[in-house]
Design a protein around this motif. Structure first.
Motif, mmCIF file in Angstrom:
data_model
loop_
_atom_site.group_PDB
_atom_site.id
_atom_site.type_symbol
_atom_site.label_atom_id
_atom_site.label_comp_id
_atom_site.label_asym_id
_atom_site.label_seq_id
_atom_site.Cartn_x
_atom_site.Cartn_y
_atom_site.Cartn_z
ATOM 1 N N ASN A 1 5.731 8.119 -23.961
ATOM 2 C CA ASN A 1 6.396 7.104 -23.148
ATOM 3 C C ASN A 1 6.248 7.378 -21.649
ATOM 4 O O ASN A 1 6.950 6.782 -20.833
ATOM 5 C CB ASN A 1 7.886 7.016 -23.522
ATOM 6 C CG ASN A 1 8.497 5.688 -23.126
ATOM 7 O OD1 ASN A 1 7.868 4.634 -23.264
ATOM 8 N ND2 ASN A 1 9.712 5.725 -22.612
ATOM 9 N N ILE A 2 5.336 8.259 -21.300
ATOM 10 C CA ILE A 2 5.101 8.569 -19.888
ATOM 11 C C ILE A 2 3.780 7.935 -19.469
ATOM 12 O O ILE A 2 2.720 8.267 -20.001
ATOM 13 C CB ILE A 2 5.071 10.091 -19.637
ATOM 14 C CG1 ILE A 2 6.391 10.721 -20.071
ATOM 15 C CG2 ILE A 2 4.801 10.384 -18.159
ATOM 16 C CD1 ILE A 2 6.425 12.225 -19.939
ATOM 17 N N ASN A 3 3.857 7.019 -18.514
ATOM 18 C CA ASN A 3 2.660 6.299 -18.064
ATOM 19 C C ASN A 3 2.827 5.933 -16.595
ATOM 20 O O ASN A 3 3.861 5.403 -16.192
ATOM 21 C CB ASN A 3 2.473 5.034 -18.904
ATOM 22 C CG ASN A 3 1.135 4.358 -18.669
ATOM 23 O OD1 ASN A 3 0.173 4.997 -18.258
ATOM 24 N ND2 ASN A 3 1.064 3.063 -18.936
ATOM 25 N N GLY A 4 1.817 6.264 -15.795
ATOM 26 C CA GLY A 4 1.876 5.958 -14.368
ATOM 27 C C GLY A 4 2.695 6.951 -13.569
ATOM 28 O O GLY A 4 3.038 6.697 -12.413
ATOM 29 N N ALA A 5 2.984 8.102 -14.149
ATOM 30 C CA ALA A 5 3.805 9.109 -13.468
ATOM 31 C C ALA A 5 2.931 10.088 -12.696
ATOM 32 O O ALA A 5 1.826 10.417 -13.111
ATOM 33 C CB ALA A 5 4.650 9.872 -14.480
ATOM 34 N N ILE A 6 3.451 10.558 -11.576
ATOM 35 C CA ILE A 6 2.822 11.616 -10.794
ATOM 36 C C ILE A 6 3.751 12.814 -10.908
ATOM 37 O O ILE A 6 4.862 12.805 -10.375
ATOM 38 C CB ILE A 6 2.634 11.212 -9.327
ATOM 39 C CG1 ILE A 6 2.048 9.791 -9.213
ATOM 40 C CG2 ILE A 6 1.773 12.230 -8.609
ATOM 41 C CD1 ILE A 6 0.707 9.595 -9.873
ATOM 42 N N ILE A 7 3.307 13.834 -11.614
ATOM 43 C CA ILE A 7 4.164 14.983 -11.930
ATOM 44 C C ILE A 7 3.881 16.127 -10.978
ATOM 45 O O ILE A 7 2.826 16.762 -11.041
ATOM 46 C CB ILE A 7 3.928 15.466 -13.389
ATOM 47 C CG1 ILE A 7 3.992 14.302 -14.381
ATOM 48 C CG2 ILE A 7 4.894 16.581 -13.734
ATOM 49 C CD1 ILE A 7 5.349 13.655 -14.490
ATOM 50 N N PRO A 8 4.809 16.445 -10.061
ATOM 51 C CA PRO A 8 4.599 17.628 -9.211
ATOM 52 C C PRO A 8 4.683 18.894 -10.064
ATOM 53 O O PRO A 8 5.584 19.044 -10.882
ATOM 54 C CB PRO A 8 5.768 17.569 -8.215
ATOM 55 C CG PRO A 8 6.279 16.152 -8.277
ATOM 56 C CD PRO A 8 6.050 15.729 -9.705
ATOM 57 N N ALA A 9 3.712 19.775 -9.885
ATOM 58 C CA ALA A 9 3.724 21.070 -10.549
ATOM 59 C C ALA A 9 3.541 22.109 -9.439
ATOM 60 O O ALA A 9 2.494 22.721 -9.295
ATOM 61 C CB ALA A 9 2.617 21.164 -11.593
ATOM 62 N N ASP A 10 4.596 22.254 -8.646
ATOM 63 C CA ASP A 10 4.482 22.961 -7.366
ATOM 64 C C ASP A 10 5.638 23.899 -7.084
ATOM 65 O O ASP A 10 5.856 24.313 -5.946
ATOM 66 C CB ASP A 10 4.376 21.933 -6.230
ATOM 67 C CG ASP A 10 5.581 20.990 -6.177
ATOM 68 O OD1 ASP A 10 6.570 21.234 -6.905
ATOM 69 O OD2 ASP A 10 5.544 20.021 -5.411
#
Length: 258
Positions: free
Chosen positions: A243-252
């Motif tokens: 259900n995750i679409n169009g997300a920008i996931i910070p991994a920082d």
């Protein structure tokens, strides 16, 4: 007990798979059950990744060449289709940094090189893979953006512009194909221990000083290992992220929250 999300039976194209985040992602996808196509300009490094995956019992193929060349894209997709029947997953990871030269002095050559590798190449490959995903009515695309795609002071102007472009491309793809069974998300890593900074021209001292306040803030939080970013890619590619679409996931490590 920690489990790896399953990617059994899926075929994944991973760019930049000869080293760094791409190599770690190729290994983690293979361990999760995916068949992996390693795409990279570095022939020796790509073949090494494939050999390591094969040694561990996985199935992998190396295809090497400049991914900003449409002929190489065509060959990559053709070899993937002929060998494995198509692609279910695409990780657009390959990229370069810039020299961090202040905008007033950036050369045409540097601008065009960074845009070609960081933005044009992933677009060309995505465009080539999409017809296969549309025919099968499922697919997942994971783009590797950057902290520089979330703010203006985490990279030089060429790198920053391309990573903002990757963010925009991710959202556009998610919107366009949200009803077609295709999901597109992006990861925005902060500082990561890879060799990306060694593959470009030397850092411009003036540009480095201009960017220092923001860059040092990120490095102060901590430098991630490539495997930590790869784990996010595996999750996004798996049904656990259905259900995750169009997300920008910070991994920082929290840099984007500052």
């Amino acid at each position: 007990m920690t489990t790896i999300p399953g990617l059994d039976g899926r075929v994944a194209i991973i760019t930049g798979g000869a080293s760094g985040i791409g190599r770690a992602t190729a290994h983690q996808f293979a361990r999760a059950g995916a068949t992996v196509v390693v795409a990279d300009l570095n022939h020796e490094g790509a073949e090494k990744t494939v050999a390591e995956i094969s040694r561990d019992g996985g199935d992998a193929l190396a295809v090497t060449g400049d991914l900003s060349d449409p002929a190489i894209i065509e060959r990559l997709v053709a070899e993937t289709t002929q060998r494995f029947g198509g692609a279910d997953l695409l990780v657009n990871n390959a990229g370069v940094t810039d020299s961090k030269t202040p905008p007033a002095r950036v050369s045409d050559a540097e601008w065009e090189r960074v845009v070609r590798i960081n933005l044009t190449a992933p677009f060309l490959l995505t465009r080539a893979v999409l017809p296969h995903m549309l025919r099968q009515e499922h697919g997942v695309i994971v783009n590797v953006a950057s902290e520089a795609g979330l703010r203006g002071g985490a990279g030089g102007i060429a790198y920053t512009a391309t990573k903002h472009g990757v963010v925009g491309m991710t959202k556009s793809l998610a919107a366009a194909y949200r009803m077609a069974g295709i999901r597109t998300n992006a990861i925005a890593p902060g500082a990561v221990r890879t060799n990306i900074g060694t593959s470009t021209t030397p850092v411009d001292p003036e540009g480095r000083d201009l960017l220092a306040p923001v860059l040092e803030m990120g490095i102060g939080i901590g430098v991630a290992e490539a495997n930590e970013i790869a784990s996010v890619a595996v999750f996004l590619a798996s049904d656990a992220a259905a259900n995750i679409n169009g997300a920008i996931i910070p991994a920082d490590g929290g840099w984007a929250a500052l």
